[in-house]
Design an enzyme around this catalytic site. Structure first.
Site, mmCIF file in Angstrom:
data_model
loop_
_atom_site.group_PDB
_atom_site.id
_atom_site.type_symbol
_atom_site.label_atom_id
_atom_site.label_comp_id
_atom_site.label_asym_id
_atom_site.label_seq_id
_atom_site.Cartn_x
_atom_site.Cartn_y
_atom_site.Cartn_z
ATOM 1 N N ASP A 184 -5.532 -3.826 -2.398
ATOM 2 C CA ASP A 184 -4.585 -3.442 -1.347
ATOM 3 C C ASP A 184 -3.965 -4.650 -0.637
ATOM 4 O O ASP A 184 -4.662 -5.459 -0.027
ATOM 5 C CB ASP A 184 -5.336 -2.579 -0.323
ATOM 6 C CG ASP A 184 -4.416 -1.904 0.671
ATOM 7 O OD1 ASP A 184 -3.346 -2.450 0.977
ATOM 8 O OD2 ASP A 184 -4.775 -0.808 1.146
ATOM 9 N N SER A 237 0.827 -1.194 0.000
ATOM 10 C CA SER A 237 0.000 0.000 0.000
ATOM 11 C C SER A 237 0.874 1.263 0.000
ATOM 12 O O SER A 237 1.688 1.456 -0.888
ATOM 13 C CB SER A 237 -0.959 -0.045 1.203
ATOM 14 O OG SER A 237 -2.035 0.830 1.041
#
Length: 312
Positions: free
Chosen positions: A190, A42
């Site tokens: 993610d 991320s």
């Protein structure tokens, strides 16, 4: 050519709190501790990719400052964030800040029932393009791995080749906020949902010593549990924290910057995050140097031919 002893740095997710990663990298760079391998999830993937491309902390930090002040960061069509009875406001803050505000108001939950994501992959790619050149991962000066989650199989996907922008976009694709990135029939989101601080990918890349940087918020014990949603989110938070702690046991050093009071959407607190990263890394320098010496000696004694390069 790979060094005979390699140090890897794993950068975790955490939104704006991930800006502290830059402070950690700055301290390691000034202390002349080599970074041979990098991994990220991320926000950690975004910071790691920018540094892996150009391993100069001052350059990367200035690039992030310019980005946070740029039109690319400031803009994104505000229509999807506007409440039905609300006119467009004259100014708009960063997209992540607006998401946080509207999530609190419940607008996000309503819209998530009617559309895949309130922001398009094209818009987010434009943001990514401000920080990362359109190159392949194989060309970065420091070998890099970024982590994403495959929605179809539930597997952790470690990306080390192909488009750098696309790989980072996948690792940053927050479910419900950004659409999945489709890559070779995989629907990627993610990576923090499966590997918040990617230590294991560095080991598999050959890292002899792993420095993990964890910028996630701790578990807040003062929360109320008035609704089923509160309870479900809290349970998920505990599960994620437990998994992350287990995964980080594979690291030699874990750096946790003091980021109390900084929310994942507080991108305006760039300098505070940078300073927190610098302070946390500075406190661990002696430990990192000591561990490096010990691990180098151990590897040299067990590796024929390594003694001649021990001083490298």
């Amino acid at each position: 050519m790979a060094r005979w002893f390699q140090i890897g740095v794993a950068l975790g997710g955490g939104g704006a709190r991930g800006l502290a990663h830059l402070g950690v990298l700055c301290v390691l760079e000034r202390a002349k501790i080599p970074i041979d391998l990098m991994s990220g999830t991320s926000m950690g993937a975004l910071v790691g990719a920018a540094y892996a491309l150009t391993p100069r902390c001052d350059f990367v930090a200035d690039k992030f400052r310019r980005y946070l002040e740029s039109k690319e960061f400031q803009k994104t069509n505000p229509d999807f964030l506007r409440e039905p009875d609300q006119e467009a406001k004259p100014t708009f803050k960063g997209i992540f800040h607006r998401f946080a505000t509207y999530i609190k108001k419940g607008v996000f939950y309503t819209q998530s029932l009617t559309r895949k994501a309130p922001i398009s992959e094209e818009d987010f790619t434009q943001n990514i393009g401000f920080l990362l050149d359109p190159v392949n991962m194989e060309t970065t000066k420091i070998p890099l791995a970024v982590v994403a989650l495959d929605l179809k199989t539930g597997e952790e996907v470690v990306l080390k080749e192909g488009s750098l922008q696309k790989a980072v976009s996948a690792s940053c694709a927050i479910p419900g906020i950004l659409p999945p990135v489709i890559l070779e029939d995989r629907y990627l989101v993610d990576g923090g949902w499966v590997d918040r601080v990617p230590v294991d990918p560095l080991r598999k890349m050959g890292a002899d010593l792993v420095i993990a940087v964890d910028v996630a918020e701790g578990i807040n014990e003062s929360l109320d549990f008035d609704t089923g949603l509160d309870i479900a989110l809290r349970s998920y938070e505990i599960t994620q924290s437990s998994l992350s702690q287990l995964q980080m046991k594979g690291a030699d050093v874990v750096i946790r910057p003091s980021l109390a009071g900084i929310h994942w959407s507080d991108f305006h607190r760039f300098e505070d995050c940078l300073k927190a990263g610098e302070e946390a890394a500075g406190e661990r320098l002696d430990e990192i140097r000591s561990l490096t010496r010990r691990k180098k000696m151990k590897k040299a004694l067990s590796c024929r031919g390594c003694l001649s390069v021990f001083r490298s």
